[in-house]
Design a protein around this motif. Structure first.
Motif, PDB file in Angstrom:
ATOM      1  N   CYS A   1       0.854  -1.186   0.000  1.00  0.00           N
ATOM      2  CA  CYS A   1       0.000   0.000   0.000  1.00  0.00           C
ATOM      3  C   CYS A   1       0.883   1.226   0.000  1.00  0.00           C
ATOM      4  CB  CYS A   1      -0.890   0.008   1.224  1.00  0.00           C
ATOM      5  SG  CYS A   1      -1.957  -1.398   1.271  1.00  0.00           S
ATOM      6  N   ASP A   2       1.469   1.536  -1.134  1.00  0.00           N
ATOM      7  CA  ASP A   2       2.371   2.686  -1.136  1.00  0.00           C
ATOM      8  C   ASP A   2       1.968   3.687  -2.211  1.00  0.00           C
ATOM      9  OD1 ASP A   2       2.915   1.036  -3.172  1.00  0.00           O
ATOM     10  OD2 ASP A   2       5.056   0.812  -2.780  1.00  0.00           O
ATOM     11  N   SER A   3       0.687   3.758  -2.524  1.00  0.00           N
ATOM     12  CA  SER A   3       0.241   4.736  -3.513  1.00  0.00           C
ATOM     13  C   SER A   3       0.365   6.142  -2.940  1.00  0.00           C
ATOM     14  CB  SER A   3      -1.215   4.482  -3.888  1.00  0.00           C
ATOM     15  OG  SER A   3      -1.310   3.264  -4.567  1.00  0.00           O
ATOM     16  N   LYS A   4       0.636   7.070  -3.855  1.00  0.00           N
ATOM     17  CA  LYS A   4       0.761   8.456  -3.421  1.00  0.00           C
ATOM     18  C   LYS A   4      -0.159   9.320  -4.259  1.00  0.00           C
ATOM     19  CE  LYS A   4       5.739   7.922  -2.694  1.00  0.00           C
ATOM     20  NZ  LYS A   4       7.039   8.343  -3.208  1.00  0.00           N
ATOM     21  N   ILE A   5      -0.701  10.366  -3.647  1.00  0.00           N
ATOM     22  CA  ILE A   5      -1.283  11.420  -4.453  1.00  0.00           C
ATOM     23  C   ILE A   5      -0.491  12.685  -4.154  1.00  0.00           C
ATOM     24  CG2 ILE A   5      -3.561  10.377  -4.619  1.00  0.00           C
ATOM     25  CD1 ILE A   5      -4.575  12.290  -2.587  1.00  0.00           C
ATOM     26  N   ALA A   6      -0.517  13.621  -5.082  1.00  0.00           N
ATOM     27  CA  ALA A   6       0.361  14.780  -4.957  1.00  0.00           C
ATOM     28  C   ALA A   6      -0.446  16.065  -4.916  1.00  0.00           C
ATOM     29  CB  ALA A   6       1.336  14.816  -6.123  1.00  0.00           C
ATOM     30  N   PHE A   7       0.067  17.026  -4.144  1.00  0.00           N
ATOM     31  CA  PHE A   7      -0.440  18.390  -4.218  1.00  0.00           C
ATOM     32  C   PHE A   7       0.535  19.192  -5.059  1.00  0.00           C
ATOM     33  CE2 PHE A   7       0.528  22.658  -2.790  1.00  0.00           C
ATOM     34  CZ  PHE A   7      -0.675  23.291  -3.029  1.00  0.00           C
ATOM     35  N   PHE A   8       0.014  20.011  -5.978  1.00  0.00           N
ATOM     36  CA  PHE A   8       0.851  20.814  -6.865  1.00  0.00           C
ATOM     37  C   PHE A   8       0.342  22.248  -6.828  1.00  0.00           C
ATOM     38  CE2 PHE A   8       3.434  20.444 -10.971  1.00  0.00           C
ATOM     39  CZ  PHE A   8       3.593  21.798 -11.106  1.00  0.00           C
ATOM     40  N   GLY A   9       1.145  23.168  -6.267  1.00  0.00           N
ATOM     41  CA  GLY A   9       0.727  24.566  -6.191  1.00  0.00           C
ATOM     42  C   GLY A   9       1.670  25.345  -5.307  1.00  0.00           C
ATOM     43  N   ALA A  10       1.308  26.603  -5.054  1.00  0.00           N
ATOM     44  CA  ALA A  10       2.172  27.482  -4.277  1.00  0.00           C
ATOM     45  C   ALA A  10       2.009  27.216  -2.781  1.00  0.00           C
ATOM     46  CB  ALA A  10       1.840  28.942  -4.582  1.00  0.00           C
ATOM     47  N   LEU A  11       3.101  26.848  -2.125  1.00  0.00           N
ATOM     48  CA  LEU A  11       3.087  26.777  -0.664  1.00  0.00           C
ATOM     49  C   LEU A  11       3.901  27.913  -0.078  1.00  0.00           C
ATOM     50  CD1 LEU A  11       3.419  22.936  -0.155  1.00  0.00           C
ATOM     51  CD2 LEU A  11       1.452  24.357   0.375  1.00  0.00           C
ATOM     52  N   THR A  12       4.808  28.461  -0.909  1.00  0.00           N
ATOM     53  CA  THR A  12       5.484  29.703  -0.538  1.00  0.00           C
ATOM     54  C   THR A  12       5.317  30.638  -1.722  1.00  0.00           C
ATOM     55  OG1 THR A  12       7.608  29.066  -1.475  1.00  0.00           O
ATOM     56  CG2 THR A  12       7.206  28.436   0.812  1.00  0.00           C
ATOM     57  N   GLY A  13       5.725  31.888  -1.559  1.00  0.00           N
ATOM     58  CA  GLY A  13       5.582  32.844  -2.646  1.00  0.00           C
ATOM     59  C   GLY A  13       4.494  33.848  -2.332  1.00  0.00           C
ATOM     60  N   PRO A  14       4.423  34.906  -3.147  1.00  0.00           N
ATOM     61  CA  PRO A  14       3.483  35.987  -2.838  1.00  0.00           C
ATOM     62  C   PRO A  14       2.026  35.542  -2.771  1.00  0.00           C
ATOM     63  CG  PRO A  14       4.604  36.358  -4.945  1.00  0.00           C
ATOM     64  CD  PRO A  14       5.306  35.243  -4.271  1.00  0.00           C
ATOM     65  N   ASN A  15       1.647  34.522  -3.535  1.00  0.00           N
ATOM     66  CA  ASN A  15       0.239  34.103  -3.516  1.00  0.00           C
ATOM     67  C   ASN A  15       0.056  32.753  -2.833  1.00  0.00           C
ATOM     68  OD1 ASN A  15      -1.034  36.338  -4.930  1.00  0.00           O
ATOM     69  ND2 ASN A  15       0.259  35.697  -6.629  1.00  0.00           N
ATOM     70  N   ALA A  16       0.953  32.453  -1.884  1.00  0.00           N
ATOM     71  CA  ALA A  16       0.998  31.119  -1.282  1.00  0.00           C
ATOM     72  C   ALA A  16      -0.277  30.750  -0.528  1.00  0.00           C
ATOM     73  CB  ALA A  16       2.187  31.027  -0.340  1.00  0.00           C
TER      74      ALA A  16
ATOM     75  N   VAL B   1       2.100  13.785  -1.334  1.00  0.00           N
ATOM     76  CA  VAL B   1       3.361  14.441  -1.691  1.00  0.00           C
ATOM     77  C   VAL B   1       3.070  15.906  -1.953  1.00  0.00           C
ATOM     78  CG1 VAL B   1       5.309  14.361  -3.288  1.00  0.00           C
ATOM     79  CG2 VAL B   1       3.958  12.308  -2.868  1.00  0.00           C
ATOM     80  N   GLN B   2       3.988  16.801  -1.575  1.00  0.00           N
ATOM     81  CA  GLN B   2       3.736  18.208  -1.893  1.00  0.00           C
ATOM     82  C   GLN B   2       4.805  18.761  -2.820  1.00  0.00           C
ATOM     83  OE1 GLN B   2       5.169  20.748   1.529  1.00  0.00           O
ATOM     84  NE2 GLN B   2       3.813  19.391   2.619  1.00  0.00           N
ATOM     85  N   LYS B   3       4.342  19.462  -3.847  1.00  0.00           N
ATOM     86  CA  LYS B   3       5.262  20.126  -4.773  1.00  0.00           C
ATOM     87  C   LYS B   3       4.969  21.618  -4.735  1.00  0.00           C
ATOM     88  CE  LYS B   3       7.386  16.535  -6.267  1.00  0.00           C
ATOM     89  NZ  LYS B   3       8.709  16.342  -5.666  1.00  0.00           N
ATOM     90  N   ASP B   4       5.910  22.359  -4.179  1.00  0.00           N
ATOM     91  CA  ASP B   4       5.721  23.803  -4.039  1.00  0.00           C
ATOM     92  C   ASP B   4       6.190  24.510  -5.310  1.00  0.00           C
ATOM     93  OD1 ASP B   4       5.582  26.415  -3.330  1.00  0.00           O
ATOM     94  OD2 ASP B   4       7.249  26.352  -1.911  1.00  0.00           O
ATOM     95  N   SER B   5       5.234  25.056  -6.063  1.00  0.00           N
ATOM     96  CA  SER B   5       5.575  25.735  -7.312  1.00  0.00           C
ATOM     97  C   SER B   5       5.853  27.213  -7.109  1.00  0.00           C
ATOM     98  CB  SER B   5       4.410  25.603  -8.289  1.00  0.00           C
ATOM     99  OG  SER B   5       3.311  26.321  -7.772  1.00  0.00           O
ATOM    100  N   GLN B   6       5.613  27.725  -5.915  1.00  0.00           N
ATOM    101  CA  GLN B   6       5.673  29.166  -5.624  1.00  0.00           C
ATOM    102  C   GLN B   6       4.729  29.954  -6.530  1.00  0.00           C
ATOM    103  OE1 GLN B   6       9.743  30.611  -5.593  1.00  0.00           O
ATOM    104  NE2 GLN B   6      10.457  28.817  -4.476  1.00  0.00           N
ATOM    105  N   GLY B   7       3.807  29.268  -7.184  1.00  0.00           N
ATOM    106  CA  GLY B   7       2.864  29.949  -8.071  1.00  0.00           C
ATOM    107  C   GLY B   7       3.521  30.440  -9.348  1.00  0.00           C
ATOM    108  N   ASP B   8       4.691  29.898  -9.668  1.00  0.00           N
ATOM    109  CA  ASP B   8       5.520  30.441 -10.729  1.00  0.00           C
ATOM    110  C   ASP B   8       5.576  29.443 -11.883  1.00  0.00           C
ATOM    111  OD1 ASP B   8       7.501  31.359 -12.350  1.00  0.00           O
ATOM    112  OD2 ASP B   8       9.006  31.594 -10.762  1.00  0.00           O
ATOM    113  N   GLU B   9       5.111  29.852 -13.067  1.00  0.00           N
ATOM    114  CA  GLU B   9       5.065  28.885 -14.182  1.00  0.00           C
ATOM    115  C   GLU B   9       6.442  28.392 -14.585  1.00  0.00           C
ATOM    116  OE1 GLU B   9       3.246  32.603 -16.298  1.00  0.00           O
ATOM    117  OE2 GLU B   9       3.270  31.886 -14.263  1.00  0.00           O
TER     118      GLU B   9
END
Lengths: 386, 316
Positions: A39-54, A83-91
């Motif tokens: 049971c090692d499935s993962k789902i991911a969050f993708f978005g700004a966790l830091t940055g001006p619009n975090a 899983v978390q992927k911090d994009s800083q809201g930056d393309e």
């Protein structure tokens, strides 16, 4: 000896900086719950966790986190990792992060990407990896029209929000002349164009600002000269805050109407309570306390505050994937067909995606919110007109 | 091209352009001072300014002035302004000194080539901005309102607000004080001497390192003042605001003639005006294009900038 000590002292601040940076990086790894065995499935969050619009990204992360934690509490023998992927809201950061997710075969679903600009940059890569995604916030309509089979959207897009915002300005604000501003991002420009189209002849002037801009006097001068009695701003709160502050400092009192990207306490913080007062934002997201079931209470208990913008939508998005994992869909292809045929009630709406990954028209709701005493309070539900 | 809008609002555009330009000018001083002395473009100066905006914010929080406090009375406003100025100037000055001690002095002692300094400057700038970014979560911080912005005077169609007037006057006063300091005092004479010929100056008994430290502090304090005015005018700060303003201020310094104090003032004000007029004429998105096009055109005819003189040769 002496000079060596001196030399090492000179290096010390740099070493501290590096250590600090590494500490911060390893922090990003925390908050993930480790899984074991098959049971090692993962789902991911993708978005700004830091940055001006975090703040907008953090709301989404929290919503997804709540869903995963509830799932893991019920299925303690088969836990799912978020899983978390911090994009800083930056393309510019987005493609590498998407690549990263695609390369991890255990990741079977992505909640996000949060913003429309980073979605344009990342979704194509997720598509190549056949990795299903459900965004709880990216509202640019064209995202659903690029032929990405993995794309799904948990809320109405700006083709609905634009006309709703326009009818709010016409019917509730009763404005005669509207000045429309966008921030040139995929999201802000897309939405402002929709609003312009709906307002038609009422548009009394337009202008653009740049992301990360802080000095808006040229735009303020244009608004002032146009003598508009309402402003529509398409963009995010980081720029909207100081813009409204400078607008009010120039004694322009036109009603400020904006969008879901501005619906955050960060807007009030940037503009200051006094300047932000009376501003209106629209959002295709539902207020936290309008969510069905125990979501509101659960969220408040877990995070000690009320759910923010997109929190309920993120909760629903994560739950679609969690249902899939529960049903044994641990390959991406199986998960994708599971999501495509999903047909069940969530806390925000009845969830069923059409062939483009959009939610059914009848389920789309647009709400208006007002800034009162420094708080964003729900106002009314605007009937989607298209 | 929207000439109608430009001419109808030329007064307002001039006032706000000058007040933005005044902030550019104060930051440009830091570039110009260090360049005049060491022939070094101190790119980390933009972060010195950024630290100043946070310095003022911390100082205000320390004395209990928070973002949403009501507007204070006039005597308290003056106290808060001074507190903010001290906070900003101290933080900026300390940052400027730290950059000099950590990044530049060790290189100078080893006679490193000039290119190495340039890379170090860029590195220091990135390191500071990212460190602050991590420490603050890259969040945006709002500033308290110290006074209500009102229109003081209306000349023709120009509405001069207390804010714009205050920013312009404060910047010009700071400039005049600095100019007089460089040109009239003993320490200022030392700076000019080292700028002209550092070896000869050393032979005449001037402590070169002390002069350099003094120059960095002066640049830092000016950036601190700019940071306070920025906080009042713009109302928010962030870890990455230094970058764009730094480039603009550097442009202003080059426009006026880098190494020349009065050039920095002229360049800053000119850049602020050109930006505002340009964005009125061609649209806001063309603002930076217009500003840099004007820069290139001016440099074609006056390669050393508008006033083009070195710090050492600047006359009283």
């Amino acid at each position: 000896m002496n000079s060596r000590i001196k030399r090492s002292l000179a290096v010390l601040p740099v070493a501290l900086l590096v250590a600090g940076a590494m500490g911060a990086c390893s922090n990003n790894g925390n908050g993930t719950t480790t899984a074991s065995g098959k049971c090692d499935s993962k789902i991911a969050f993708f978005g700004a966790l830091t940055g001006p619009n975090a703040n907008l990204g953090i709301n989404i992360y929290n919503g997804a986190k709540l869903a995963v934690d509830q799932y893991n509490a019920k299925n303690s023998n088969c836990k799912v990792t978020l899983v978390q992927k911090d994009s800083q809201g930056d393309e510019k950061q987005a493609p590498a992060l998407a690549q990263n997710l695609v390369q991890d075969p255990k990741v079977v679903g992505v909640v996000g990407p949060a913003f429309s600009g980073e979605s344009e940059a990342a979704d194509g890569i997720l598509e190549q990896g056949n990795l299903p995604l459900i965004t709880a916030s990216a509202t640019n309509p064209t995202l659903a029209q690029k032929g990405w089979k993995v794309f799904h959207r948990m809320l109405g897009n700006d083709a609905s929000q634009g006309p709703a915002a326009a009818s709010y300005i016409k019917d509730t604000v009763k404005a005669k002349k509207v000045f429309v501003i966008d921030d040139t991002t995929a999201y802000g420009k897309g939405l402002a164009d929709q609003v312009k189209k709906s307002l038609g002849g009422m548009v009394g002037g337009t202008d653009t600002v740049q992301p990360k801009q802080t000095d808006f006097q040229a735009t303020v001068a244009k608004v002032k000269a146009s003598k508009a009695d309402a402003i529509f701003y398409g963009g995010y709160y980081a720029e909207a805050g100081p813009f409204v502050k400078q607008l009010r400092a120039a004694n322009v009192n036109a009603k400020f109407v904006s969008d879901d990207g501005v619906k955050d306490p960060g807007f009030v913080a940037g503009a200051g309570k006094a300047s932000a007062e009376g501003s209106v934002v629209t959002c295709p997201c539902i207020p936290g306390d309008e969510a069905k079931g125990t979501f509101f209470a659960d969220y408040k208990k877990k995070f000690g505050k009320e759910p923010g913008t997109y929190g309920p939508e993120a909760f629903d998005s994560a739950n679609v994937f969690l249902d899939g994992i529960k049903a044994g869909k641990t390959s991406r292809a199986a998960m994708l067909s599971f999501v495509n045929s999903y047909d069940k009630d969530g806390v925000t709406k009845h969830i069923k995606f059409d062939k483009n990954g959009e939610i059914a028209k009848s389920e789309i709701v647009i709400w208006s919110y007002q800034i009162k005493g420094g708080e964003i309070v729900k106002d009314t539900e605007i009937k989607a007109t298209s | 091209m929207n000439f109608e809008f430009l001419f109808a609002n030329i007064g307002d555009l001039t006032v706000t352009g000058l007040s933005q330009g005044a902030i550019y000018a104060l930051i440009a001083l830091g570039y110009t001072l260090v360049y005049g002395l060491l022939k070094l473009i101190n790119f980390a100066h933009s972060e010195v300014f950024m630290m100043g905006t946070f310095g003022a914010l911390f100082a205000w929080q320390l004395v209990g002035l928070h973002e949403n406090n009501p507007i204070p009375s006039v005597p308290m406003m003056i106290v808060y302004l001074l507190v903010g100025l001290v906070g900003a100037a101290v933080w900026s000055g300390v940052t400027a000194l730290a950059v000099e001690f950590v990044a530049y002095r060790p290189l100078r002692r080893r006679n490193a080539p000039r290119l190495v300094f340039l890379i170090t400057a860029i590195g220091a700038s990135l390191a500071i901005s990212e460190a602050v970014g991590i420490a603050t979560g890259r969040q945006q911080f709002g500033m308290p309102d110290l006074f209500k912005t009102t229109t003081l005077v209306t000349i023709g169609d120009a509405h001069i607000t207390n804010l714009d007037l205050g920013v312009i006057v404060a910047a010009i006063v700071m400039m005049v004080v600095l100019d007089q300091f460089i040109n009239r005092t003993r320490l200022g004479r030392g700076i000019r001497a080292v700028a002209q010929d550092s070896d000869t100056a050393a032979l005449m008994g001037i402590n070169k390192n002390r002069v350099i430290v003094l120059t960095f502090v002066l640049g830092g304090v000016m950036a601190g003042a700019a940071a306070l005015l920025y906080n009042l005018k713009i109302g928010v700060t962030r870890a990455d605001i230094g970058f764009l303003l730094g480039i603009k201020a550097f442009t202003a310094a080059v426009l006026g003639g880098i190494g020349n104090l009065r050039g920095a003032l002229l360049g800053g004000l000119a850049l602020g005006l050109v930006e505002n007029y340009g964005s009125a004429l061609f649209g806001t998105s063309w603002r930076d294009v217009v500003a840099f096009a004007v820069l290139v055109i001016i440099l074609m005819f006056r390669p050393t900038g508008l006033l083009g003189e070195s710090l050492g040769k600047a006359r009283a």
